[in-house]
Design a protein around this motif. Structure first.
Motif, PDB file in Angstrom:
ATOM      1  N   PRO A  84       0.792  -1.310   0.122  1.00  0.00           N
ATOM      2  CA  PRO A  84       0.049   0.063   0.045  1.00  0.00           C
ATOM      3  C   PRO A  84       0.747   1.331  -0.009  1.00  0.00           C
ATOM      4  O   PRO A  84       1.947   1.496   0.460  1.00  0.00           O
ATOM      5  N   ALA A  85       0.435   2.232  -0.705  1.00  0.00           N
ATOM      6  CA  ALA A  85       0.972   3.581  -0.696  1.00  0.00           C
ATOM      7  C   ALA A  85       0.906   4.306   0.512  1.00  0.00           C
ATOM      8  O   ALA A  85       1.705   5.329   0.909  1.00  0.00           O
ATOM      9  N   PHE A  86      -0.319   4.036   1.366  1.00  0.00           N
ATOM     10  CA  PHE A  86      -0.459   4.492   2.573  1.00  0.00           C
ATOM     11  C   PHE A  86      -1.147   3.558   3.450  1.00  0.00           C
ATOM     12  O   PHE A  86      -1.415   2.588   3.270  1.00  0.00           O
ATOM     13  N   PRO A  87      -0.748   3.807   4.933  1.00  0.00           N
ATOM     14  CA  PRO A  87      -1.116   2.799   5.907  1.00  0.00           C
ATOM     15  C   PRO A  87      -2.666   2.501   5.873  1.00  0.00           C
ATOM     16  O   PRO A  87      -3.540   3.572   5.445  1.00  0.00           O
ATOM     17  N   ILE A  88      -3.307   1.173   5.633  1.00  0.00           N
ATOM     18  CA  ILE A  88      -4.535   0.664   5.552  1.00  0.00           C
ATOM     19  C   ILE A  88      -4.894   0.690   7.077  1.00  0.00           C
ATOM     20  O   ILE A  88      -4.653   0.021   7.712  1.00  0.00           O
ATOM     21  N   LEU A  89      -5.852   1.724   7.395  1.00  0.00           N
ATOM     22  CA  LEU A  89      -6.265   1.788   8.585  1.00  0.00           C
ATOM     23  C   LEU A  89      -7.671   1.070   8.956  1.00  0.00           C
ATOM     24  O   LEU A  89      -8.556   1.318   8.053  1.00  0.00           O
ATOM     25  N   PHE A  90      -7.810   0.478   9.935  1.00  0.00           N
ATOM     26  CA  PHE A  90      -9.228   0.061  10.320  1.00  0.00           C
ATOM     27  C   PHE A  90      -9.262  -0.084  11.975  1.00  0.00           C
ATOM     28  O   PHE A  90      -8.377   0.151  12.606  1.00  0.00           O
ATOM     29  N   TYR A  91     -10.672  -0.030  12.277  1.00  0.00           N
ATOM     30  CA  TYR A  91     -10.872   0.194  13.783  1.00  0.00           C
ATOM     31  C   TYR A  91     -11.283  -1.244  14.488  1.00  0.00           C
ATOM     32  O   TYR A  91     -11.949  -1.967  13.608  1.00  0.00           O
ATOM     33  N   LYS A  92     -11.308  -1.408  15.687  1.00  0.00           N
ATOM     34  CA  LYS A  92     -11.796  -2.491  16.568  1.00  0.00           C
ATOM     35  C   LYS A  92     -12.495  -1.864  17.693  1.00  0.00           C
ATOM     36  O   LYS A  92     -12.026  -0.893  18.404  1.00  0.00           O
ATOM     37  N   PRO A  93     -13.713  -2.582  17.782  1.00  0.00           N
ATOM     38  CA  PRO A  93     -14.318  -2.175  19.326  1.00  0.00           C
ATOM     39  C   PRO A  93     -13.752  -2.693  20.494  1.00  0.00           C
ATOM     40  O   PRO A  93     -13.168  -4.082  20.499  1.00  0.00           O
ATOM     41  N   ILE A  94     -13.759  -2.458  21.826  1.00  0.00           N
ATOM     42  CA  ILE A  94     -12.935  -2.777  22.803  1.00  0.00           C
ATOM     43  C   ILE A  94     -13.627  -3.958  23.175  1.00  0.00           C
ATOM     44  O   ILE A  94     -12.650  -4.817  23.829  1.00  0.00           O
ATOM     45  N   THR A  95     -14.780  -4.401  22.979  1.00  0.00           N
ATOM     46  CA  THR A  95     -15.341  -5.788  23.320  1.00  0.00           C
ATOM     47  C   THR A  95     -14.479  -6.798  22.602  1.00  0.00           C
ATOM     48  O   THR A  95     -14.646  -8.060  23.107  1.00  0.00           O
ATOM     49  N   ALA A  96     -13.800  -6.497  21.762  1.00  0.00           N
ATOM     50  CA  ALA A  96     -13.000  -7.603  20.872  1.00  0.00           C
ATOM     51  C   ALA A  96     -11.855  -8.068  21.972  1.00  0.00           C
ATOM     52  O   ALA A  96     -11.187  -9.112  21.665  1.00  0.00           O
ATOM     53  N   LEU A  97     -11.357  -7.128  22.882  1.00  0.00           N
ATOM     54  CA  LEU A  97     -10.032  -7.384  23.481  1.00  0.00           C
ATOM     55  C   LEU A  97     -10.459  -8.256  24.750  1.00  0.00           C
ATOM     56  O   LEU A  97     -11.242  -8.181  25.472  1.00  0.00           O
ATOM     57  N   ILE A  98      -9.483  -9.419  24.784  1.00  0.00           N
ATOM     58  CA  ILE A  98      -9.372 -10.194  25.987  1.00  0.00           C
ATOM     59  C   ILE A  98      -7.879 -10.033  26.674  1.00  0.00           C
ATOM     60  O   ILE A  98      -7.039  -9.798  25.909  1.00  0.00           O
ATOM     61  N   GLY A  99      -7.766 -11.052  27.849  1.00  0.00           N
ATOM     62  CA  GLY A  99      -6.399 -11.050  28.193  1.00  0.00           C
ATOM     63  C   GLY A  99      -5.870 -12.227  28.155  1.00  0.00           C
ATOM     64  O   GLY A  99      -6.194 -13.249  27.390  1.00  0.00           O
ATOM     65  N   PRO A 100      -4.665 -12.321  28.827  1.00  0.00           N
ATOM     66  CA  PRO A 100      -3.989 -13.648  28.833  1.00  0.00           C
ATOM     67  C   PRO A 100      -4.687 -15.033  29.341  1.00  0.00           C
ATOM     68  O   PRO A 100      -5.325 -14.931  30.536  1.00  0.00           O
ATOM     69  N   LEU A 101      -4.456 -15.818  28.593  1.00  0.00           N
ATOM     70  CA  LEU A 101      -4.995 -16.967  29.106  1.00  0.00           C
ATOM     71  C   LEU A 101      -6.669 -17.361  28.743  1.00  0.00           C
ATOM     72  O   LEU A 101      -7.218 -18.296  29.002  1.00  0.00           O
ATOM     73  N   ALA A 102      -7.325 -16.261  28.356  1.00  0.00           N
ATOM     74  CA  ALA A 102      -8.738 -16.309  28.133  1.00  0.00           C
ATOM     75  C   ALA A 102      -8.975 -16.772  26.808  1.00  0.00           C
ATOM     76  O   ALA A 102      -8.008 -16.797  25.896  1.00  0.00           O
ATOM     77  N   PRO A 103     -10.145 -17.669  26.707  1.00  0.00           N
ATOM     78  CA  PRO A 103     -10.423 -18.413  25.634  1.00  0.00           C
ATOM     79  C   PRO A 103     -10.707 -17.285  24.333  1.00  0.00           C
ATOM     80  O   PRO A 103     -11.550 -16.195  24.445  1.00  0.00           O
ATOM     81  N   ILE A 104     -10.189 -17.516  23.138  1.00  0.00           N
ATOM     82  CA  ILE A 104     -10.479 -16.914  21.941  1.00  0.00           C
ATOM     83  C   ILE A 104     -11.875 -17.568  21.402  1.00  0.00           C
ATOM     84  O   ILE A 104     -11.969 -18.750  21.163  1.00  0.00           O
ATOM     85  N   VAL A 105     -12.834 -16.625  21.246  1.00  0.00           N
ATOM     86  CA  VAL A 105     -14.341 -17.371  20.991  1.00  0.00           C
ATOM     87  C   VAL A 105     -14.352 -16.965  19.314  1.00  0.00           C
ATOM     88  O   VAL A 105     -14.550 -15.840  18.777  1.00  0.00           O
ATOM     89  N   ILE A 106     -14.778 -18.210  18.699  1.00  0.00           N
ATOM     90  CA  ILE A 106     -15.267 -18.142  17.325  1.00  0.00           C
ATOM     91  C   ILE A 106     -16.677 -18.040  17.363  1.00  0.00           C
ATOM     92  O   ILE A 106     -17.252 -19.130  17.732  1.00  0.00           O
ATOM     93  N   PRO A 107     -17.204 -16.960  16.965  1.00  0.00           N
ATOM     94  CA  PRO A 107     -18.844 -16.629  16.913  1.00  0.00           C
ATOM     95  C   PRO A 107     -19.509 -17.667  16.052  1.00  0.00           C
ATOM     96  O   PRO A 107     -18.959 -18.125  15.052  1.00  0.00           O
ATOM     97  N   LYS A 108     -20.794 -17.781  16.180  1.00  0.00           N
ATOM     98  CA  LYS A 108     -21.615 -18.549  15.370  1.00  0.00           C
ATOM     99  C   LYS A 108     -21.620 -17.882  14.042  1.00  0.00           C
ATOM    100  O   LYS A 108     -21.546 -18.877  12.964  1.00  0.00           O
ATOM    101  N   VAL A 109     -21.358 -16.647  13.767  1.00  0.00           N
ATOM    102  CA  VAL A 109     -21.502 -16.140  12.545  1.00  0.00           C
ATOM    103  C   VAL A 109     -20.249 -16.208  11.487  1.00  0.00           C
ATOM    104  O   VAL A 109     -20.179 -16.440  10.428  1.00  0.00           O
ATOM    105  N   ALA A 110     -19.162 -16.901  12.400  1.00  0.00           N
ATOM    106  CA  ALA A 110     -18.056 -17.284  11.611  1.00  0.00           C
ATOM    107  C   ALA A 110     -17.952 -18.729  11.578  1.00  0.00           C
ATOM    108  O   ALA A 110     -16.584 -19.321  11.490  1.00  0.00           O
TER     109      ALA A 110
END
Length: 293
Positions: free
Chosen positions: A101-127
């Protein structure tokens, strides 16, 4: 602009055995890989830090506390915004057969996506099923803005940041990148004073014991200085803002056959320069019965 000078060099946020309350602290062992120690169930000791993660005057005390459970270095209330760069490694662009890319490709995430160490990563039903949606693994260096930054020059950019490691499990832009509980980060926040060159940090992602990503931040198309400078033009980056700087080659969707995450997978990411490891398991979201009114 004078750089941020914190008394601490490596910071963790945790619940202490002694108090059952949340504290911040600096690991007693300066060489300890905190994430690995937590994964292995080892005892972690930390000098309590008085003050806030985002307060440059926070003091490291001599009081030693025992970590009961590790948390994300910043609380949800302290994270102002989550900015992310896509396609920011030369080797990743090459493996995906995409132009740089000629310029940085920027996107955003909601804070609800964030989890901590050892917490489970959840693949939602939609995925689901994973075989069709190809949820992916990524290891990233994350920038943490430590003081308000606007219209920053590249020369001054590192005066505003600290660093941490990050790993996530999704493979599309805004919508799928923002699913709840898919974005582990932490556990160790490292002062920029401890990192000689943010463009010489090795980083790896291991899935079920197999190293699938083995890269270096030297491959970043837009380096840390350029990223902070670019994103601060006309926009105030507030303390507590975090910036995900992209992932190196080795992602699953370009492999033949594709590699994708599914329930039961075990993910470990590691970054050098004292940042260390992060461990998370993968779960697939199950149907939840509707509650009766």
């Amino acid at each position: 602009m004078a750089p941020i000078r914190t008394q601490w060099t490596r910071l963790i946020r945790f619940v202490a055995n002694e108090t059952a309350r949340v504290h911040i602290g600096q690991p007693v062992d300066p060489a300890l890989d905190v994430g690995l120690a937590a994964h292995q169930g080892k005892v972690i000791k930390a000098y309590e830090i008085t003050g806030s993660v985002l307060d440059p005057t926070a003091q490291v005390t001599k009081k030693v506390l025992t970590v009961k459970s590790l948390l994300t270095p910043l609380s949800g209330e302290q994270v102002k915004v989550v900015r992310c760069l896509g396609l920011n490694y030369s080797d990743h662009a090459a493996e995906a057969n995409l132009p740089k890319p000629a310029f940085p490709i920027l996107f955003y995430k909601p804070i609800t996506a964030l989890i901590g160490p050892l917490a489970p990563i959840v693949i939602p039903k939609v995925a689901q099923p994973p075989k069709e949606h190809l949820p992916d693994y990524e290891v990233e260096l994350v920038i943490v803005i430590g003081k308000a930054a606007k219209n920053v020059s590249e020369a001054d950019a590192l005066d505003y940041v600290s660093f941490r490691k990050h790993q996530m499990a999704v493979s599309q832009w805004n919508f799928s990148k923002g699913f709840d509980n898919t974005n582990p980060f932490g556990p160790c926040l490292v002062s920029s004073s401890l990192i000689g060159d943010p463009q010489q940090i090795p980083l790896k992602c291991t899935v079920n014991g197999k190293v699938l990503q083995d890269g270096n931040t030297a491959e970043q198309i837009f380096n840390v200085r350029q990223t902070v400078s670019f994103l601060s033009q006309g926009t105030t980056l507030q303390p507590g803002s975090i910036i995900l700087t992209g992932t190196p080659k080795g992602v699953g969707f370009v492999r033949k056959p594709p590699v994708y995450l599914q329930g039961g997978d075990k993910i470990n990411v590691w970054l050098g320069s004292g940042i260390g490891s992060l461990f998370n398991d993968v779960q697939e979201e199950k149907d939840t019965p509707l509650s009766k009114l």
